[in-house]
Design an enzyme around this catalytic site. Structure first.
Site, PDB file in Angstrom:
ATOM      1  N   ASP A  96       0.968  -1.178  -0.268  1.00 11.44           N
ATOM      2  CA  ASP A  96       0.102   0.379  -0.001  1.00 11.44           C
ATOM      3  C   ASP A  96       1.017   1.001  -0.189  1.00 11.44           C
ATOM      4  O   ASP A  96       2.049   1.189   0.387  1.00 11.44           O
ATOM      5  CB  ASP A  96      -1.207   0.638   1.527  1.00 11.44           C
ATOM      6  CG  ASP A  96      -0.110  -0.189   2.697  1.00 11.44           C
ATOM      7  OD1 ASP A  96       0.550  -0.945   2.956  1.00 11.44           O
ATOM      8  OD2 ASP A  96      -0.806   0.260   3.636  1.00 11.44           O
ATOM      9  N   GLU A 162      -0.649  -2.083   5.080  1.00  5.83           N
ATOM     10  CA  GLU A 162       0.111  -2.180   6.611  1.00  5.83           C
ATOM     11  C   GLU A 162       0.719  -0.738   7.154  1.00  5.83           C
ATOM     12  O   GLU A 162       0.527  -0.640   8.456  1.00  5.83           O
ATOM     13  CB  GLU A 162       1.654  -1.898   5.678  1.00  5.83           C
ATOM     14  CG  GLU A 162       2.726  -2.546   6.891  1.00  5.83           C
ATOM     15  CD  GLU A 162       3.141  -1.492   7.630  1.00  5.83           C
ATOM     16  OE1 GLU A 162       3.706  -1.578   9.223  1.00  5.83           O
ATOM     17  OE2 GLU A 162       3.395  -0.715   7.474  1.00  5.83           O
TER      18      GLU A 162
END
Ligand SMILES: [Zn+2]
Ligand SMILES: [Zn+2]
Length: 422
Positions: A96, A162
């Protein structure tokens, strides 16, 4: 003599050096750089990594790897079975990006914008997860071409969110674990890395035990009694009580915590109270964070906060309660696994390029995998040679040098082969 010879041959036979895969690793470098640049230019926010996931899945499928998609929303898991049976190793990359508008002048600069918490924001891979994704795609390519050297199974775990899922959503490593990513087949050990913009390329750093901190959030509600600002004796001042509480919390760190064992932090980040200058308000709210690297210390610190906060408020005639929630566990590198695997890191990087780092008080959700299985999480250098100015992660000027990625591929490949052959 015969026996010794046979033994020697056996040892040579089972020890595979990433150098043996040198050609395959070298062949993948330009692809890894290309994937990284593409992902960098097309970043997606946590739990919204749709196109990134598609790219990963189609790459893994093209290698003949068994693929699961939609794990923890947008996660992709690949399973590669070696030609011989054995243990199962998990390799993790987070995928991400962040709501940061890129300020770098790069040919593959991100100009992407997206909605985040109701606002239109720039999106950037400002933590380097683009490099983690590309590195693991490269490792998958190298290992899939060398199934004959794999004794066991490799699980490629491409993890969303994350940086934390948007409010009200689940996500990240915690959700992947909940959805069973470490089971069927059961993962015996897991490896992960984080690129770092302030660590020189071609170097690796690691720390046995608590490497990155646990992040906990606390909320304290202080209740006083409202009164006129000119007549404090007619009420109970929650602002004064808040200041005593902050003071008390810092004495837990400075007087009660054995800081020579591990670092620990308590920070109050937000105070809300009052409406105007001449009113002593009814209540106050304090919000903050706790960082610890050792579970015993964490327990002790939490207990003391739970005891101290209401007691201080009571001492000044008010009331207070405190709620502590854990948002990330301790990234704890299993001591036994770490000592066994350091030689693999040294093989990949050269002994002189591997060193131990200081504890990091930032947090990383790789810790949720390590809560379930032994794991090793290490730092990979991403700072270009001769660089004088290097910006920290999560900033608009954050930059990673592509030439550092190859060592990531080498190190993950070496760890995998060595672990499965142990
Ligand atoms: Zn980050
Ligand atoms: Zn990160």
């Amino acid at each position: 003599m015969k026996k010794i010879l046979a033994l020697t041959l056996l040892t040579i036979g089972t020890s595979i050096h990433a150098q043996d895969l040198g050609k395959d690793i070298a062949a993948v470098e330009s692809k890894v750089v290309e994937w990284r640049r593409d992902i960098h230019q097309n970043p997606e926010l946590s739990n919204r990594e749709f196109k990134t996931a598609e790219k990963i899945a189609s790459h893994l499928k093209s290698l003949g790897i068994e693929v699961q998609t939609g794990v923890a929303h947008t996660g992709v898991v690949g399973i590669l079975k070696g030609n011989k049976p054995g243990k199962v190793v998990g390799l993790r990359a987070d995928i991400d990006a962040l709501p940061v508008a890129e300020r770098n002048d790069l040919p593959f600069k991100s100009n992407v914008t997206s909605e985040f918490l109701g606002k239109e924001v720039g999106v950037m891979h400002a933590c380097g997860h683009d490099t983690h994704t590309a590195i693991l795609m490269g490792v998958a390519e190298v290992l899939s071409k060398n199934k004959d050297k794999i004794k066991g199974t490799v699980k490629f775990i491409f993890q969303p969110a994350e940086e934390g899922p948007p409010p009200g959503e689940e996500g990240g490593a915690k959700l992947m674990v909940k959805e069973g990513v470490l089971t069927n087949p059961d993962v015996d050990a897991i490896f992960g890395l984080h690129i770092n913009s302030q660590t020189p390329i071609n170097t690796i750093k690691y720390k046995p035990g608590g490497a990155l901190a646990s992040a906990q959030r606390f909320v304290i509600n202080v209740k006083g009694k409202q009164t006129h600002g000119s007549q404090p004796w007619a009420g109970v001042d929650p602002i004064l009580i808040s200041s005593k509480i902050i003071d008390g919390l810092q004495t837990i760190i400075s007087r009660e915590t054995e800081l020579t064992n591990e670092a620990a932090v308590i920070s109050v980040g937000k105070i809300t109270s009052g409406v105007r200058f001449n009113i002593i308000p009814e209540s106050a709210e304090l919000i903050g964070t706790i960082r610890t690297l050792d579970y015993d210390m964490q327990k002790k610190l939490n207990n003391r906060m739970l005891e101290m906060v209401p007691a201080i408020a009571k001492a000044y005639g008010g009331d207070a309660d405190i709620e502590i929630t854990t948002s990330t566990a301790i990234t704890f590198n299993d001591l036994d696994l770490t000592s066994k695997m350091v030689p693999s890191l040294e093989k990949a990087a050269g002994k002189e390029n591997v060193s131990i780092h200081k504890a990091v008080t930032g947090a990383e959700d790789f810790s949720y995998f390590q809560e379930k299985v032994p794991g090793l999480f290490f730092i990979l250098g991403g700072m270009a040679p001769g660089t004088t100015e290097s910006f920290p992660h999560h900033t608009p000027d954050f930059k990673i040098d592509d030439s550092g990625l190859l060592l990531g591929v080498k190190a993950m490949t070496q760890l995998t082969l060595d672990y499965l052959n142990m």
